[in-house]
Scaffold this motif. Structure first.
Motif, PDB file in Angstrom:
ATOM      1  N   GLY A  34      35.896  46.266  39.992  1.00 54.93           N
ATOM      2  CA  GLY A  34      35.263  45.055  39.163  1.00 54.93           C
ATOM      3  C   GLY A  34      33.718  45.273  39.095  1.00 54.93           C
ATOM      4  N   ILE A  38      31.686  44.807  35.571  1.00 56.64           N
ATOM      5  CA  ILE A  38      30.562  43.876  35.253  1.00 56.64           C
ATOM      6  C   ILE A  38      29.332  44.748  34.474  1.00 56.64           C
ATOM      7  N   SER A  41      30.670  45.941  30.526  1.00 54.90           N
ATOM      8  CA  SER A  41      31.804  45.041  30.121  1.00 54.90           C
ATOM      9  C   SER A  41      32.220  45.505  28.580  1.00 54.90           C
ATOM     10  N   THR A  62      35.751  37.939  31.439  1.00 51.94           N
ATOM     11  CA  THR A  62      35.038  37.572  32.455  1.00 51.94           C
ATOM     12  C   THR A  62      35.886  37.186  33.453  1.00 51.94           C
ATOM     13  N   VAL A  63      37.363  37.093  33.547  1.00 51.83           N
ATOM     14  CA  VAL A  63      37.691  36.944  34.887  1.00 51.83           C
ATOM     15  C   VAL A  63      38.103  37.874  35.705  1.00 51.83           C
ATOM     16  N   PRO A  65      36.858  40.936  36.095  1.00 47.38           N
ATOM     17  CA  PRO A  65      35.839  41.746  37.035  1.00 47.38           C
ATOM     18  C   PRO A  65      35.862  40.863  38.429  1.00 47.38           C
ATOM     19  N   TRP A  66      35.539  39.431  38.381  1.00 45.04           N
ATOM     20  CA  TRP A  66      35.315  38.513  39.422  1.00 45.04           C
ATOM     21  C   TRP A  66      36.601  38.399  40.278  1.00 45.04           C
ATOM     22  N   LEU A  67      37.603  38.562  39.873  1.00 49.85           N
ATOM     23  CA  LEU A  67      38.867  38.624  40.602  1.00 49.85           C
ATOM     24  C   LEU A  67      39.048  39.983  41.075  1.00 49.85           C
ATOM     25  N   HIS A  68      38.566  41.047  40.619  1.00 55.05           N
ATOM     26  CA  HIS A  68      38.457  42.395  41.229  1.00 55.05           C
ATOM     27  C   HIS A  68      37.391  42.430  42.537  1.00 55.05           C
ATOM     28  N   LEU A  69      36.521  41.616  42.143  1.00 57.26           N
ATOM     29  CA  LEU A  69      35.326  41.722  43.266  1.00 57.26           C
ATOM     30  C   LEU A  69      35.796  40.913  44.503  1.00 57.26           C
ATOM     31  N   LEU A  70      36.400  39.619  44.268  1.00 57.65           N
ATOM     32  CA  LEU A  70      37.036  38.769  45.306  1.00 57.65           C
ATOM     33  C   LEU A  70      38.152  39.483  46.141  1.00 57.65           C
ATOM     34  N   THR A  73      37.299  42.271  48.204  1.00 53.73           N
ATOM     35  CA  THR A  73      36.725  41.885  49.196  1.00 53.73           C
ATOM     36  C   THR A  73      37.491  41.328  50.325  1.00 53.73           C
TER      37      THR A  73
END
Length: 148
Positions: A34, A38, A41, A62-63, A65-70, A73
């Motif tokens: 993720g 980012i 990109s 957009t979605v 990378p943030w789903l991978h980060l969240l 974690t």
């Protein structure tokens, strides 16, 4: 007894301790992927454009990378592990079937084998859950102690 409760009981009785290392490694790999999406990109944009998903999927850039980060974690700390894995599964299915399958395993820059391994691990932890050393386990034990 519900099916989900049976899975939790089986998982609690048969969960080896070394699976924690595997779960944390999976979460870290998702988090790093993720973060790399980012930072670069244009790589994700080119994946989406080359895929058969279509040109109307710009919101995925957009979605994802943030789903991978969240998700990474949450998997690392073992909180809502099954939910985090469930959210990652459609992304990895898309990576396997729509993005990387066209290139093949032996292509120079293919991530197909990596995507398949991550998908298998996600499906495993979707069933297994967080395991012994996780916030899910701590939360369930705390809940059981307050109800007794």
């Amino acid at each position: 007894m519900s099916y989900l409760h049976q899975i939790k009981e089986w998982s609690r009785q048969h969960s080896p301790k070394w699976l924690v290392v595997l779960r944390v490694a999976l979460g870290l790999l998702l988090f790093v992927k993720g973060f790399s999406f980012i930072q670069n990109s244009t790589l994700l944009v080119s994946f989406v454009e080359r895929s058969s998903i279509g040109s109307n999927a710009g919101w995925l850039v957009t979605v994802i990378p943030w789903l991978h980060l969240l998700g990474g974690t949450l998997i690392v700390i073992g909180l809502f592990t099954r939910l985090a894995a469930l959210i990652q599964v459609p992304i990895l299915l898309g990576a396997v079937f729509f993005v990387n399958a066209r290139q093949g395993i032996f292509a120079g820059e293919s991530d197909l084998l990596f995507s398949i391994i991550i998908l298998i691990l996600l499906l495993f932890f979707l069933i297994e859950g967080g395991g012994f050393l996780s916030l899910d386990h701590y939360r369930e034990d705390s809940f059981e102690k307050t109800n007794t």
